[in-house]
Design an enzyme around this catalytic site. Structure first.
Site, PDB file in Angstrom:
ATOM      1  N   ASP A 157      23.769 -33.911   6.816  1.00  0.00           N
ATOM      2  CA  ASP A 157      22.518 -33.690   7.541  1.00  0.00           C
ATOM      3  C   ASP A 157      22.078 -35.038   8.089  1.00  0.00           C
ATOM      4  O   ASP A 157      21.845 -35.975   7.319  1.00  0.00           O
ATOM      5  CB  ASP A 157      21.469 -33.121   6.586  1.00  0.00           C
ATOM      6  CG  ASP A 157      20.185 -32.715   7.287  1.00  0.00           C
ATOM      7  OD1 ASP A 157      19.822 -33.324   8.319  1.00  0.00           O
ATOM      8  OD2 ASP A 157      19.524 -31.785   6.785  1.00  0.00           O
ATOM      9  N   VAL A 160      17.437 -37.927   3.801  1.00  0.00           N
ATOM     10  CA  VAL A 160      16.404 -37.550   2.832  1.00  0.00           C
ATOM     11  C   VAL A 160      15.208 -36.965   3.585  1.00  0.00           C
ATOM     12  O   VAL A 160      14.604 -37.632   4.415  1.00  0.00           O
ATOM     13  CB  VAL A 160      15.961 -38.776   2.009  1.00  0.00           C
ATOM     14  CG1 VAL A 160      14.819 -38.414   1.077  1.00  0.00           C
ATOM     15  CG2 VAL A 160      17.139 -39.330   1.219  1.00  0.00           C
ATOM     16  N   HIS A 161      14.872 -35.719   3.261  1.00  0.00           N
ATOM     17  CA  HIS A 161      13.710 -35.060   3.867  1.00  0.00           C
ATOM     18  C   HIS A 161      13.236 -33.958   2.920  1.00  0.00           C
ATOM     19  O   HIS A 161      13.829 -33.726   1.864  1.00  0.00           O
ATOM     20  CB  HIS A 161      14.036 -34.517   5.260  1.00  0.00           C
ATOM     21  CG  HIS A 161      15.185 -33.564   5.295  1.00  0.00           C
ATOM     22  ND1 HIS A 161      15.030 -32.212   5.058  1.00  0.00           N
ATOM     23  CD2 HIS A 161      16.506 -33.762   5.510  1.00  0.00           C
ATOM     24  CE1 HIS A 161      16.217 -31.621   5.145  1.00  0.00           C
ATOM     25  NE2 HIS A 161      17.125 -32.541   5.401  1.00  0.00           N
ATOM     26  N   GLY A 162      12.173 -33.273   3.280  1.00  0.00           N
ATOM     27  CA  GLY A 162      11.529 -32.303   2.405  1.00  0.00           C
ATOM     28  C   GLY A 162      12.435 -31.216   1.873  1.00  0.00           C
ATOM     29  O   GLY A 162      12.360 -30.848   0.695  1.00  0.00           O
ATOM     30  N   ILE A 219      14.552 -32.643  -0.939  1.00  0.00           N
ATOM     31  CA  ILE A 219      13.755 -32.990  -2.119  1.00  0.00           C
ATOM     32  C   ILE A 219      13.168 -31.757  -2.804  1.00  0.00           C
ATOM     33  O   ILE A 219      13.221 -31.628  -4.022  1.00  0.00           O
ATOM     34  CB  ILE A 219      12.611 -33.959  -1.735  1.00  0.00           C
ATOM     35  CG1 ILE A 219      13.168 -35.241  -1.123  1.00  0.00           C
ATOM     36  CG2 ILE A 219      11.735 -34.266  -2.939  1.00  0.00           C
ATOM     37  CD1 ILE A 219      14.115 -36.001  -1.989  1.00  0.00           C
TER      38      ILE A 219
END
Length: 140
Positions: free
Chosen positions: A7, A11-13, A16
């Site tokens: 992706d 790091v993204h919502g 996480i």
């Protein structure tokens, strides 16, 4: 257990809040050469990650040795590895094999440079997989 995701956002919502809890990952590794060279981007990512998750960044070609070290530290770590592109994932795939972490099956021509240098060795040459047909479609 190792989990891999490609992706370009890294790091993204969704990673996480959804993926990491779903797979039970306690270690997050970003394998990306650009992020590894950028302390500010690393710190921004670190701020988004829960405090109970171990966060590491490494160059793609170094991922095999990083994973080897992590697996030696814990009995059964759940590790999520993020790649920004398919090219990065492919490099990690071949680097892992070149580091002696296992066998891979890939097109012979794509591994030719490493086979010629002796970094990879062909095994089971006498029992190749069955040929895969290739179809070409084009407008009349």
């Amino acid at each position: 257990m190792l989990w891999f995701r490609i992706d370009n956002r890294l790091v993204h919502g969704q990673v996480i809040e959804a993926w990491m809890p779903y797979v039970g990952a306690s270690i997050l590794v970003v394998a990306n050469d650009d992020v590894t060279a950028d302390p500010l981007r690393q710190e921004i990512m670190r701020l988004a990650i829960p405090h109970d998750v171990t966060f590491l960044c490494c160059r793609v070609a170094e991922l095999a040795s990083v994973l080897d070290g992590l697996r030696n530290q814990a009995a059964d770590p759940h590790i999520m590895v993020l790649f920004a592109s398919c090219a990065d994932a492919r490099l990690a795939y071949t680097s892992g094999c070149r580091a002696g972490m296992g066998l891979i099956q890939a097109a012979h021509y794509s591994l030719a440079p490493w086979l010629q240098k002796g970094e990879l060795v062909e095994v089971l040459a006498e029992t190749p997989p069955p040929p895969m047909p290739i179809y070409v479609m084009y407008p009349p």
